[in-house]
Design a protein around this motif. Sequence first.
Motif, mmCIF file in Angstrom:
data_model
loop_
_atom_site.group_PDB
_atom_site.id
_atom_site.type_symbol
_atom_site.label_atom_id
_atom_site.label_comp_id
_atom_site.label_asym_id
_atom_site.label_seq_id
_atom_site.Cartn_x
_atom_site.Cartn_y
_atom_site.Cartn_z
ATOM 1 N N ASP A 55 0.974 -1.100 -0.225
ATOM 2 C CA ASP A 55 0.304 0.151 0.392
ATOM 3 C C ASP A 55 0.884 1.256 -0.169
ATOM 4 O OD1 ASP A 55 -2.285 -1.273 -0.366
ATOM 5 O OD2 ASP A 55 -2.723 -1.560 2.086
ATOM 6 N N LYS A 56 2.132 1.244 0.369
ATOM 7 C CA LYS A 56 2.452 2.258 0.749
ATOM 8 C C LYS A 56 3.829 2.746 -0.359
ATOM 9 C CE LYS A 56 3.479 2.373 5.472
ATOM 10 N NZ LYS A 56 4.726 2.885 6.506
ATOM 11 N N GLY A 57 3.397 1.692 -1.119
ATOM 12 C CA GLY A 57 4.164 1.548 -2.957
ATOM 13 C C GLY A 57 5.610 1.103 -3.146
ATOM 14 N N ILE A 58 6.297 0.261 -1.870
ATOM 15 C CA ILE A 58 6.888 -0.317 -1.620
ATOM 16 C C ILE A 58 6.859 -1.880 -2.395
ATOM 17 C CG2 ILE A 58 8.892 -1.564 0.449
ATOM 18 C CD1 ILE A 58 7.932 0.685 2.003
ATOM 19 N N CYS A 59 8.455 -2.437 -2.541
ATOM 20 C CA CYS A 59 8.641 -4.008 -3.972
ATOM 21 C C CYS A 59 9.203 -4.763 -2.809
ATOM 22 C CB CYS A 59 9.296 -3.191 -4.795
ATOM 23 S SG CYS A 59 8.892 -4.464 -6.035
ATOM 24 N N ARG A 60 8.350 -5.375 -2.263
ATOM 25 C CA ARG A 60 9.212 -6.126 -1.242
ATOM 26 C C ARG A 60 9.480 -7.476 -2.110
ATOM 27 N NH1 ARG A 60 8.844 -3.930 3.452
ATOM 28 N NH2 ARG A 60 6.954 -2.228 3.242
ATOM 29 N N GLN A 61 10.328 -7.918 -2.579
ATOM 30 C CA GLN A 61 11.067 -8.986 -3.627
ATOM 31 C C GLN A 61 11.234 -9.815 -3.085
ATOM 32 O OE1 GLN A 61 13.900 -7.433 -6.040
ATOM 33 N NE2 GLN A 61 13.346 -5.415 -5.543
ATOM 34 N N GLY A 62 11.020 -10.647 -1.421
ATOM 35 C CA GLY A 62 11.279 -11.458 -1.076
ATOM 36 C C GLY A 62 12.096 -12.083 -0.841
ATOM 37 N N GLU A 63 12.314 -13.455 -0.385
ATOM 38 C CA GLU A 63 13.651 -13.958 -0.120
ATOM 39 C C GLU A 63 14.927 -13.958 -0.816
ATOM 40 O OE1 GLU A 63 14.845 -18.242 2.785
ATOM 41 O OE2 GLU A 63 13.002 -16.699 2.962
ATOM 42 N N GLY A 64 15.908 -13.900 -0.840
ATOM 43 C CA GLY A 64 16.709 -14.020 -2.190
ATOM 44 C C GLY A 64 16.536 -13.194 -3.654
ATOM 45 N N GLY A 65 15.252 -12.397 -3.360
ATOM 46 C CA GLY A 65 15.069 -11.437 -4.882
ATOM 47 C C GLY A 65 15.382 -10.391 -4.116
ATOM 48 N N PRO B 33 16.556 -6.570 -1.952
ATOM 49 C CA PRO B 33 16.256 -5.795 -0.983
ATOM 50 C C PRO B 33 14.800 -5.019 -1.440
ATOM 51 C CG PRO B 33 17.912 -4.366 -1.962
ATOM 52 C CD PRO B 33 17.374 -6.025 -2.318
ATOM 53 N N ALA B 34 14.211 -4.616 -0.114
ATOM 54 C CA ALA B 34 12.403 -3.750 -0.172
ATOM 55 C C ALA B 34 13.559 -2.296 -1.581
ATOM 56 C CB ALA B 34 12.179 -3.641 1.027
ATOM 57 N N ILE B 35 12.423 -2.242 -1.862
ATOM 58 C CA ILE B 35 12.917 -0.865 -2.865
ATOM 59 C C ILE B 35 11.646 -0.234 -3.287
ATOM 60 C CG2 ILE B 35 12.969 -2.470 -4.995
ATOM 61 C CD1 ILE B 35 15.263 -0.517 -5.961
ATOM 62 N N ALA B 36 11.831 1.332 -3.077
ATOM 63 C CA ALA B 36 10.682 1.864 -4.183
ATOM 64 C C ALA B 36 11.300 3.161 -4.444
ATOM 65 C CB ALA B 36 9.920 2.420 -2.555
ATOM 66 N N TRP B 37 10.560 3.119 -6.015
ATOM 67 C CA TRP B 37 10.972 4.178 -6.667
ATOM 68 C C TRP B 37 10.080 5.016 -6.587
ATOM 69 C CZ3 TRP B 37 10.725 -1.263 -8.428
ATOM 70 C CH2 TRP B 37 11.977 -1.572 -8.653
ATOM 71 N N PHE B 38 10.813 6.994 -7.188
ATOM 72 C CA PHE B 38 10.707 7.833 -7.225
ATOM 73 C C PHE B 38 11.150 9.127 -8.203
ATOM 74 C CE2 PHE B 38 10.342 6.298 -2.536
ATOM 75 C CZ PHE B 38 9.298 7.369 -2.263
ATOM 76 N N THR B 39 10.478 10.066 -8.673
ATOM 77 C CA THR B 39 11.239 10.527 -9.402
ATOM 78 C C THR B 39 11.158 11.439 -9.028
ATOM 79 O OG1 THR B 39 9.028 11.698 -10.626
ATOM 80 C CG2 THR B 39 9.930 9.244 -11.108
ATOM 81 N N ASP B 40 12.024 12.344 -9.540
ATOM 82 C CA ASP B 40 12.730 14.093 -9.520
ATOM 83 C C ASP B 40 12.234 14.612 -10.511
ATOM 84 O OD1 ASP B 40 13.647 14.662 -11.896
ATOM 85 O OD2 ASP B 40 16.141 14.380 -10.576
ATOM 86 N N PRO B 41 11.715 16.389 -10.042
ATOM 87 C CA PRO B 41 11.011 17.353 -11.045
ATOM 88 C C PRO B 41 11.560 16.765 -12.639
ATOM 89 C CG PRO B 41 12.282 18.593 -9.329
ATOM 90 C CD PRO B 41 12.911 17.029 -9.324
ATOM 91 N N ALA B 42 12.696 16.177 -13.211
ATOM 92 C CA ALA B 42 12.730 16.210 -14.599
ATOM 93 C C ALA B 42 12.240 15.123 -14.335
ATOM 94 C CB ALA B 42 14.683 16.758 -14.664
ATOM 95 N N LYS B 43 12.273 14.155 -13.862
ATOM 96 C CA LYS B 43 11.367 12.684 -14.289
ATOM 97 C C LYS B 43 12.587 11.995 -14.165
ATOM 98 C CE LYS B 43 6.903 14.164 -14.195
ATOM 99 N NZ LYS B 43 6.502 13.633 -12.893
ATOM 100 N N ASN B 44 13.402 12.221 -13.807
ATOM 101 C CA ASN B 44 14.732 10.970 -13.738
ATOM 102 C C ASN B 44 13.734 9.994 -12.349
ATOM 103 O OD1 ASN B 44 16.641 11.819 -15.435
ATOM 104 N ND2 ASN B 44 16.482 13.453 -13.966
ATOM 105 N N VAL B 45 14.718 9.503 -12.564
ATOM 106 C CA VAL B 45 14.327 8.056 -10.868
ATOM 107 C C VAL B 45 15.108 7.416 -10.364
ATOM 108 C CG1 VAL B 45 13.497 5.617 -10.923
ATOM 109 C CG2 VAL B 45 12.853 6.735 -12.802
ATOM 110 N N PHE B 46 14.587 7.844 -9.069
ATOM 111 C CA PHE B 46 15.751 7.698 -8.062
ATOM 112 C C PHE B 46 14.898 7.108 -6.992
ATOM 113 C CE2 PHE B 46 13.660 11.057 -6.460
ATOM 114 C CZ PHE B 46 12.776 11.261 -4.744
ATOM 115 N N ALA B 47 16.075 5.860 -6.022
ATOM 116 C CA ALA B 47 15.236 4.580 -4.994
ATOM 117 C C ALA B 47 16.135 5.122 -4.053
ATOM 118 C CB ALA B 47 15.881 3.307 -6.005
ATOM 119 N N VAL B 48 15.406 4.350 -2.834
ATOM 120 C CA VAL B 48 14.932 4.052 -1.400
ATOM 121 C C VAL B 48 15.217 2.864 -1.258
ATOM 122 C CG1 VAL B 48 14.530 4.644 0.121
ATOM 123 C CG2 VAL B 48 14.154 6.672 -1.056
ATOM 124 N N LEU B 49 16.453 1.772 -0.994
ATOM 125 C CA LEU B 49 16.712 0.801 -1.009
ATOM 126 C C LEU B 49 16.590 0.128 0.402
ATOM 127 C CD1 LEU B 49 18.149 0.988 -3.624
ATOM 128 C CD2 LEU B 49 18.234 -0.964 -3.510
#
Length: 133
Positions: free
Chosen positions: A103-113, A115-131
């Motif tokens: 629900d928060k937008g976090i991808c939880r890839q599961g064991e061995g897959g 880390p949990a990760i969430a992607w965002f974009t900056d004002p120029a639409k470049n992607v950055f991630a939080v892991l």
Amino acid sequence: MFGNTTAFSSFSVDDLDAARRFYGETLGLETTFEEAAEAEDMRVLFLTLSGGGRVFVYPKGGEHAPASFTVLNFQVDDIESAVDGLKAKGVEPQRYPGFEFDDKGICRQGEGGGPAIAWFTDPAKNVFAVLQR
């Protein structure tokens, strides 16, 4: 060959002032404008990361196209708090086909897959991630 050199990453934006506000004020990174040596009246932006690494951000104006990959990855101790903090500042997570998100937008890839990760974009639409560290 390059073992004793310094390297840095870079990406373009369409609005350098918006990038400075976003990376400096929204994300809390140290930002520094510098004059580009090769072009008169052209500023560039440096982001300083923990540990002293720097990222070079340069303007492309009307020629800018967002990167087709993640330009920055931020490792955090508590991904849920980081995502909540970004959302509180109006930065919404991106959801990509082929991945499952909570629900928060976090991808939880599961064991061995990975880390949990969430992607965002900056004002120029470049992607950055939080892991999750």
